[in-house]
Design a protein around this motif. Structure first.
Motif: not given
Length: 456
Positions: A121, A123-124, A319
């Motif tokens: 992902t 995001t992480y 973020e």
């Protein structure tokens, strides 16, 4: 070159566009935060008090922690049965991520497998996650790339895993995931049910809490940070945790609630702890920096604590790594409070509730959600058990209930305030019935990895 004479003008335009966009964003957020019409909500809406016998739940909880730890730390990783959880959801926030990992851990415990995480992902990353939280395993933490590429996808049916004969299986977790086994939220290990019988109002919620508490065990460095933050804030119990999520949440997912809507419940809960003229403690976590100032102005008699940097980073730098640690700190401090006020439309709100059930050493815990009932996406069906007989009144939309009946709550009417809507499993009749005549039902399922050994 000719274009050079236009450079100052171009530079001015760029600066104007950049700062103009920033100003527009500030105005937009101010509009969203403060000009959204405020609706009146029932002041007693969705406050739930969960009761327990701390002497029993603490003892059983320590045993549960040992069981999960033992399964997650096989002596020989190479020969262990494993579930590789592939996390895919790109728009998944912090609370969403923890709940997704929880889904995989339910499945791993149910099928007697060690859980490994593979982050796919934007995001992480795994390194980012483990900068704040302990690895799920000390002996089996690194995913074998060959196993990741060649292992089949996990499949199941009810309480049976159809891929059971494979030593290593993988599972992709994203928003569209639908549980294919009963090893999912709202069930409880059969081995655990009798141990908690009569000792906890919501044993299946308590079990969810312990699964998520294992996922969110913090690194020693985070413990040091939390200790310093608590000293700086003057954080002490008793305290009410207050979570106010706005920004993008009220654009697409949830409604706006005024500070007064939240504080009505906070005031009632603080009354439970009032002693003399001492100031009452409120820990506030929010992504709207203006809320803290508003709270100080309107409620000067309360000791309102907040980590101001966290609200700023949540709004402008969601973020970034500092925002990641900000939500970790907020989440841990909220879960250490005695009572909680927030919204269960928020993953963070529901996660706080789950962790509080694990950390609480009191006989009762009250949580107030201004919008939804407690839920867990990717859950099994939600059931209730009938405590008191009910005969339909003049209302033609009600159904009959007998003591001991099991009722399935219709997902389209998931809120269950004064009346619930569902189907009686005994006679298959569907309709409304009084919420006060039922209780949440914990469906027992045999989790194969939940070894209830007496020596643990």
């Amino acid at each position: 070159m000719r274009w050079k004479k236009y450079f100052p003008s171009i530079f001015v335009v760029i600066i104007f566009v950049f700062f103009g966009s920033q100003f527009a964003l500030i105005v937009y957020n101010a509009k969203m935060f403060h000009e959204t019409p405020q609706r009146v909500v029932p002041k007693n809406y969705q406050c739930t008090t969960v009761r327990q016998n701390p002497e029993t739940t603490v003892k059983v909880g320590k045993k549960v922690e040992k069981i999960i730890y033992k399964l997650q730390n096989p002596k020989q990783c190479k020969s262990a049965r494993k579930l590789i959880c592939i996390l895919l959801a790109g728009g998944c926030g912090h609370g969403c991520l923890i709940h997704h990992i929880g889904i995989c851990l339910f499945l791993a415990i149910g099928t007697n497998r060690t859980l490994q995480l593979h982050f796919d992902t934007p995001t992480y990353t795994k390194d980012q996650f483990e900068s704040a939280y302990l690895p799920l395993s000390e002996t089996c933490n690194e995913v074998d790339e060959h196993e990741l590429a060649t292992s089949p996808s996990m499949q199941g049916n009810g309480s049976h895993e159809t891929t059971e004969h494979h030593k290593v299986v993988k599972l992709e977790i994203e928003d569209a995931f639908i549980p294919f086994t009963n090893f999912a939220p709202l069930t409880i290990p059969t081995q655990l049910k009798s141990a908690l019988d009569g000792a906890h109002d919501r044993p299946h919620h308590w079990w969810i809490g312990h699964v998520l508490a294992y996922v969110t065990r913090v690194q020693p460095s985070v413990k040091v940070d939390l200790k310093q933050l608590k000293r700086k804030l003057g954080f002490s119990n008793p305290a009410v945790g207050l979570h106010i999520r706005r920004s993008d949440k009220i654009i697409n997912e949830a409604e706006f609630y005024s500070l007064e809507d939240y504080m009505y419940h906070v005031t009632n809960l603080l009354g439970l702890h009032r002693a003399g003229n001492s100031r009452m403690n409120v820990f506030l976590a929010t992504d709207d920096p203006s809320v803290y100032k508003e709270a100080l102005r309107k409620y000067p008699t309360y000791n309102i604590m907040t980590i101001h940097e966290n609200s700023l980073s949540a709004l402008w730098k969601r973020e970034k790594q500092e925002s990641f640690f900000g939500i970790v700190h907020d989440l841990q401090l909220l879960s250490e409070c005695d009572q909680f006020v927030g919204t269960f439309s928020s993953n963070v709100g529901r996660l706080v509730y789950s962790l509080m059930l694990v950390k609480s050493r009191k006989e009762s815990l009250t949580v107030c959600s201004l919008d939804d009932d407690y839920m867990y996406y990717k859950r099994i069906r939600r059931y209730q058990e009938v405590l008191t007989e009910h005969k339909p009144t003049n209302a033609s939309d009600e159904i009959e209930l007998q003591v001991g009946d099991i009722v399935h709550i219709n997902p389209s009417y998931y809120k269950c305030d004064q009346r619930c809507f569902g189907t009686n499993a005994r006679n298959r009749k569907t309709g409304f019935y009084p919420a006060k005549k039922v209780k949440e039902y914990a469906q027992p399922v045999m989790y194969r990895g939940f070894g209830w050994d007496n020596d643990l």
